[in-house]
Write a protein that holds these residues in place. Sequence first.
Motif, PDB file in Angstrom:
ATOM      1  N   HIS A   1       0.839  -1.198   0.000  1.00  0.00           N
ATOM      2  CA  HIS A   1       0.000   0.000   0.000  1.00  0.00           C
ATOM      3  C   HIS A   1       0.878   1.253   0.000  1.00  0.00           C
ATOM      4  N   ARG A   2       1.884   1.270   0.858  1.00  0.00           N
ATOM      5  CA  ARG A   2       2.775   2.438   0.948  1.00  0.00           C
ATOM      6  C   ARG A   2       3.540   2.637  -0.366  1.00  0.00           C
ATOM      7  N   ALA A   3       4.024   1.568  -0.959  1.00  0.00           N
ATOM      8  CA  ALA A   3       4.757   1.687  -2.220  1.00  0.00           C
ATOM      9  C   ALA A   3       3.859   2.257  -3.318  1.00  0.00           C
ATOM     10  N   ALA A   4       2.621   1.778  -3.376  1.00  0.00           N
ATOM     11  CA  ALA A   4       1.681   2.288  -4.377  1.00  0.00           C
ATOM     12  C   ALA A   4       1.312   3.741  -4.100  1.00  0.00           C
TER      13      ALA A   4
ATOM     14  N   MET B   1       1.451   9.301  -5.652  1.00  0.00           N
ATOM     15  CA  MET B   1       1.625  10.690  -5.257  1.00  0.00           C
ATOM     16  C   MET B   1       2.768  11.362  -6.025  1.00  0.00           C
ATOM     17  N   ARG B   2       3.767  10.617  -6.395  1.00  0.00           N
ATOM     18  CA  ARG B   2       4.828  11.198  -7.233  1.00  0.00           C
ATOM     19  C   ARG B   2       4.289  11.537  -8.621  1.00  0.00           C
ATOM     20  N   ARG B   3       3.427  10.692  -9.145  1.00  0.00           N
ATOM     21  CA  ARG B   3       2.794  10.987 -10.433  1.00  0.00           C
ATOM     22  C   ARG B   3       1.827  12.166 -10.290  1.00  0.00           C
TER      23      ARG B   3
ATOM     24  N   ALA C   1       2.184  14.537  -8.177  1.00  0.00           N
ATOM     25  CA  ALA C   1       3.026  15.721  -8.014  1.00  0.00           C
ATOM     26  C   ALA C   1       3.413  16.316  -9.360  1.00  0.00           C
ATOM     27  N   GLU C   2       3.728  15.468 -10.319  1.00  0.00           N
ATOM     28  CA  GLU C   2       4.077  15.957 -11.647  1.00  0.00           C
ATOM     29  C   GLU C   2       2.929  16.763 -12.244  1.00  0.00           C
ATOM     30  N   PHE C   3       1.714  16.294 -12.011  1.00  0.00           N
ATOM     31  CA  PHE C   3       0.536  16.982 -12.543  1.00  0.00           C
ATOM     32  C   PHE C   3       0.284  18.304 -11.831  1.00  0.00           C
ATOM     33  N   VAL C   4       0.260  18.291 -10.481  1.00  0.00           N
ATOM     34  CA  VAL C   4      -0.083  19.521  -9.758  1.00  0.00           C
ATOM     35  C   VAL C   4       1.001  20.586  -9.909  1.00  0.00           C
ATOM     36  N   GLU C   5       2.248  20.173 -10.087  1.00  0.00           N
ATOM     37  CA  GLU C   5       3.311  21.149 -10.329  1.00  0.00           C
ATOM     38  C   GLU C   5       3.049  21.923 -11.617  1.00  0.00           C
ATOM     39  N   LYS C   6       2.580  21.238 -12.641  1.00  0.00           N
ATOM     40  CA  LYS C   6       2.275  21.902 -13.907  1.00  0.00           C
ATOM     41  C   LYS C   6       1.035  22.788 -13.794  1.00  0.00           C
ATOM     42  N   GLU C   7       0.100  22.370 -12.939  1.00  0.00           N
ATOM     43  CA  GLU C   7      -1.165  23.089 -12.806  1.00  0.00           C
ATOM     44  C   GLU C   7      -1.120  24.221 -11.785  1.00  0.00           C
ATOM     45  N   GLY C   8      -0.042  24.317 -11.031  1.00  0.00           N
ATOM     46  CA  GLY C   8       0.044  25.349 -10.003  1.00  0.00           C
ATOM     47  C   GLY C   8      -0.872  25.099  -8.825  1.00  0.00           C
ATOM     48  N   ILE C   9      -1.101  23.830  -8.510  1.00  0.00           N
ATOM     49  CA  ILE C   9      -1.977  23.427  -7.413  1.00  0.00           C
ATOM     50  C   ILE C   9      -1.145  22.768  -6.323  1.00  0.00           C
ATOM     51  N   THR C  10      -1.542  22.978  -5.079  1.00  0.00           N
ATOM     52  CA  THR C  10      -0.926  22.277  -3.956  1.00  0.00           C
ATOM     53  C   THR C  10      -1.841  21.134  -3.540  1.00  0.00           C
ATOM     54  N   LEU C  11      -1.280  19.949  -3.440  1.00  0.00           N
ATOM     55  CA  LEU C  11      -2.010  18.768  -2.982  1.00  0.00           C
ATOM     56  C   LEU C  11      -1.621  18.508  -1.543  1.00  0.00           C
ATOM     57  N   VAL C  12      -2.604  18.451  -0.648  1.00  0.00           N
ATOM     58  CA  VAL C  12      -2.310  18.229   0.768  1.00  0.00           C
ATOM     59  C   VAL C  12      -2.867  16.875   1.204  1.00  0.00           C
ATOM     60  N   ILE C  13      -1.984  16.027   1.720  1.00  0.00           N
ATOM     61  CA  ILE C  13      -2.358  14.686   2.163  1.00  0.00           C
ATOM     62  C   ILE C  13      -2.701  14.748   3.648  1.00  0.00           C
ATOM     63  N   GLU C  14      -3.842  14.151   4.010  1.00  0.00           N
ATOM     64  CA  GLU C  14      -4.325  14.295   5.386  1.00  0.00           C
ATOM     65  C   GLU C  14      -4.128  13.027   6.213  1.00  0.00           C
ATOM     66  N   PRO C  15      -3.302  13.091   7.262  1.00  0.00           N
ATOM     67  CA  PRO C  15      -3.280  12.016   8.258  1.00  0.00           C
ATOM     68  C   PRO C  15      -4.570  12.074   9.086  1.00  0.00           C
TER      69      PRO C  15
ATOM     70  N   LEU D   1       6.741  10.812   4.680  1.00  0.00           N
ATOM     71  CA  LEU D   1       6.118  10.558   3.378  1.00  0.00           C
ATOM     72  C   LEU D   1       6.325  11.743   2.438  1.00  0.00           C
ATOM     73  N   ILE D   2       6.146  12.955   2.947  1.00  0.00           N
ATOM     74  CA  ILE D   2       6.339  14.159   2.131  1.00  0.00           C
ATOM     75  C   ILE D   2       7.779  14.244   1.639  1.00  0.00           C
ATOM     76  N   ASP D   3       8.730  13.948   2.508  1.00  0.00           N
ATOM     77  CA  ASP D   3      10.148  13.956   2.093  1.00  0.00           C
ATOM     78  C   ASP D   3      10.380  12.961   0.961  1.00  0.00           C
ATOM     79  N   ARG D   4       9.757  11.809   1.048  1.00  0.00           N
ATOM     80  CA  ARG D   4       9.966  10.773   0.040  1.00  0.00           C
ATOM     81  C   ARG D   4       9.283  11.111  -1.286  1.00  0.00           C
ATOM     82  N   ILE D   5       8.158  11.807  -1.221  1.00  0.00           N
ATOM     83  CA  ILE D   5       7.499  12.241  -2.458  1.00  0.00           C
ATOM     84  C   ILE D   5       8.362  13.275  -3.164  1.00  0.00           C
ATOM     85  N   GLY D   6       8.919  14.210  -2.385  1.00  0.00           N
ATOM     86  CA  GLY D   6       9.922  15.120  -2.911  1.00  0.00           C
ATOM     87  C   GLY D   6       9.414  16.224  -3.811  1.00  0.00           C
ATOM     88  N   SER D   7       8.239  16.761  -3.517  1.00  0.00           N
ATOM     89  CA  SER D   7       7.695  17.864  -4.310  1.00  0.00           C
ATOM     90  C   SER D   7       7.241  18.991  -3.392  1.00  0.00           C
ATOM     91  N   LYS D   8       7.565  20.227  -3.759  1.00  0.00           N
ATOM     92  CA  LYS D   8       7.129  21.384  -2.974  1.00  0.00           C
ATOM     93  C   LYS D   8       5.625  21.618  -3.103  1.00  0.00           C
TER      94      LYS D   8
END
Length: 257
Positions: free
Chosen positions: A114-117, A122-124, A126-140, A161-168
């Motif tokens: 589950h974590r690997a998926a 989320m890395r994929r 991130a590629e989309f939201v970076e292009k769209e100028g959107i911030t995606l916030v993951i909720e614990p 998890l955020i460090d591992r995704i690696g997107s601002k």
Amino acid sequence: MKYCVCTDAVFMGKGSIVDAMDQVKKAGYQAIEFWTWWDKDMDAVANAQQRLGLEVATFCTKFVNPGDPGLQADYLAGLKESAAVAKRLGCSTLIAQAGWEFESFPKEITRKQHRAALLDTMRRAAEFVEKEGITLVIEPLNTKVNHPGYHLSTSEDSFDLIDRIGSKQVKILFDIYHQQITEGDLIRNITENIDKIGHFHAAGNPGRNEITKGEIAYRHVFEAIKALGYDRYVGLEYMVDCDPLPGLIEARETVLV
């Protein structure tokens, strides 16, 4: 500090979202958020937004489990649909869930898988939201009281998890209520990780009710967040059985900074 009111929570079962937007404005707030967009009339929301001068701070992406590798394409398609709605409403932040493991177990997907998926999805994303100028916030979410079986709960795991995704453009939605139940130590966890936080939620504990009630000293927490230079939204996401308007006014007058 900027605050918004979660209409789906605070006004649950008390009329339409447009009725709630009118009440939010009456209570002296300038922004709303909500959970789901696909079950609402977005034309009516957009019209009410224009009429009232309210901002839409955030709402959720479609509820597809990002920890299920077989659903990755569906998740990303739902994200794109949600982003199109966000652009229409002038909203630049979307909320993502980490998924429920009990949905994955019948498919023999382990927590590790589950974590690997989740990371890959989320890395994929991130590629989309970076292009769209959107911030995606993951909720614990807390798994002790409200959400057993949810994949992400502690601050340490969430920020890792955020460090591992690696997107601002991918950050954490730090729900103060959930993290108080999970671990407490709110101000230290917020202070040490403020650059990884893209949105806050607030509710009283115990009971997930108004922020003027319960054990969390919200004014002190908000003062600490403000001192860090945080310039994004804090969402009031709590439930009440009574008329929400007096509680919203009381919070604005006595707790918010």
